[in-house]
Design a protein around this motif. Structure first.
Motif, short mmCIF file in Angstrom:
data_model
loop_
_atom_site.label_atom_id
_atom_site.label_comp_id
_atom_site.label_asym_id
_atom_site.label_seq_id
_atom_site.Cartn_x
_atom_site.Cartn_y
_atom_site.Cartn_z
N PRO A 1 53.87 30.86 55.91
CA PRO A 1 52.45 30.67 55.54
C PRO A 1 52.40 32.37 54.62
CG PRO A 1 52.47 31.89 56.94
CD PRO A 1 53.87 31.09 57.84
N VAL A 2 52.24 32.27 53.44
CA VAL A 2 51.92 33.54 52.57
C VAL A 2 49.97 33.55 51.73
CG1 VAL A 2 54.12 33.16 51.71
CG2 VAL A 2 52.77 32.20 50.24
N SER A 3 50.38 34.54 51.07
CA SER A 3 49.10 34.48 50.16
C SER A 3 49.73 35.45 48.89
CB SER A 3 48.18 35.85 50.78
OG SER A 3 46.78 35.88 49.99
N THR A 4 48.90 33.77 47.97
CA THR A 4 48.93 34.69 46.27
C THR A 4 48.20 35.34 45.52
OG1 THR A 4 49.17 32.05 46.01
CG2 THR A 4 51.77 32.66 46.60
N ALA A 5 48.47 35.11 44.11
CA ALA A 5 47.15 35.94 43.91
C ALA A 5 45.65 35.29 43.87
CB ALA A 5 47.71 36.21 42.01
N LEU A 6 45.13 36.30 44.08
CA LEU A 6 43.50 35.47 43.88
C LEU A 6 43.07 34.94 42.44
CD1 LEU A 6 40.88 35.68 45.72
CD2 LEU A 6 40.39 37.64 44.63
N ASN A 7 43.84 35.51 41.28
CA ASN A 7 43.86 34.62 40.19
C ASN A 7 44.34 33.80 39.79
OD1 ASN A 7 41.53 36.85 39.68
ND2 ASN A 7 43.08 38.69 38.38
N GLY A 8 45.01 33.21 40.89
CA GLY A 8 45.38 32.20 40.42
C GLY A 8 47.20 31.95 40.06
N ALA A 9 47.94 31.35 38.80
CA ALA A 9 49.36 30.93 38.71
C ALA A 9 49.13 32.32 36.66
CB ALA A 9 49.69 30.04 38.88
N GLY A 10 49.86 32.59 36.87
CA GLY A 10 50.13 33.07 34.82
C GLY A 10 51.36 34.63 35.44
N GLU A 11 51.40 34.38 34.22
CA GLU A 11 52.53 35.33 33.94
C GLU A 11 52.07 36.98 33.36
OE1 GLU A 11 53.68 31.58 34.77
OE2 GLU A 11 53.10 31.44 33.21
N GLN A 12 51.35 36.94 32.69
CA GLN A 12 50.89 38.18 31.56
C GLN A 12 50.76 39.26 32.69
OE1 GLN A 12 50.59 37.31 28.36
NE2 GLN A 12 50.41 38.74 27.80
N GLN A 13 51.62 40.07 31.81
CA GLN A 13 50.98 41.54 32.68
C GLN A 13 49.42 41.96 32.24
OE1 GLN A 13 53.51 43.86 32.48
NE2 GLN A 13 52.53 45.37 33.04
N ASN A 14 49.33 42.56 33.66
CA ASN A 14 48.04 42.81 34.06
C ASN A 14 47.02 41.87 34.16
OD1 ASN A 14 48.97 45.74 33.58
ND2 ASN A 14 48.57 45.24 31.46
#
Length: 183
Positions: A38-51
């Motif tokens: 199990p993992v925890s990825t970004a609260l903001n979801g998937a995306g590649e953009q800086q910041n």
């Protein structure tokens, strides 16, 4: 808890990490075993953009393995061991820290324009697979872009992979992609 699955397909001779943002799982596949953590990825979801605070998708490689030989719960700031070992007392003293613990697997994007170079460079964004306090939930998004793992799971994973291990990060579920084992 990691889940070891029975074999389902023939020969697979490459060690590889697959991450499903939808499932909040990391899957390690080697010639001998397929393990799901199990993992925890970004609260903001998937995306590649800086910041963006998002987890980048696509092909990556482990560019650096940091923390070998250090104790579990070692604290890192800027990829350097601070000399501290995480505890409830330390967390109380530094409540605003985004804790990076035990080990760091620093990811480098391999797809120019998608996750490498310019404003989408995963390595320049400091995207890691790293340990987090046991009090942090797994299986739900919560990071600032990195892939967080339980410290004991990360220690096990760290010992099973090497620099240059390929990492595939996808937004979709693993549901239609069986775990492959040799056994």
């Amino acid at each position: 808890m990691p889940q070891q699955l029975p074999p389902s397909q023939p020969v697979y001779d490459e060690t590889r990490i697959d991450i499903s943002i939808a499932d909040q799982q990391l899957r390690l596949t080697t010639a001998q075993v397929c393990i799901i953590y199990p993992v925890s990825t970004a609260l903001n979801g998937a995306g590649e953009q800086q910041n963006s605070g998002c987890t980048p998708r696509g092909w990556h490689r482990v560019a650096a393995r940091i923390g070998a030989g250090l104790p579990a719960n070692s604290v890192f700031i800027g990829r350097r061991f601070t000399g501290e070992v995480y505890s409830a007392a330390l967390a109380k003293d530094f409540p605003a820290r985004d804790w990076i613990l035990s080990r760091i697997l620093w990811l480098q994007g391999l797809e120019i324009g998608r996750n490498r170079m310019g404003q989408v460079d995963s390595m320049r964004r400091y995207i890691y697979i790293h340990g987090t306090p046991d009090s942090e939930p797994m299986g739900v998004p919560g990071s600032h872009g990195c892939i967080r793992m339980r410290n004991h799971d990360l220690l096990a994973l760290f010992d099973l992979i090497s620099t240059d291990t390929l990492v595939w990060i996808q937004a979709h579920s693993f549901a239609r992609i069986p775990c492959r084992n040799l056994s």
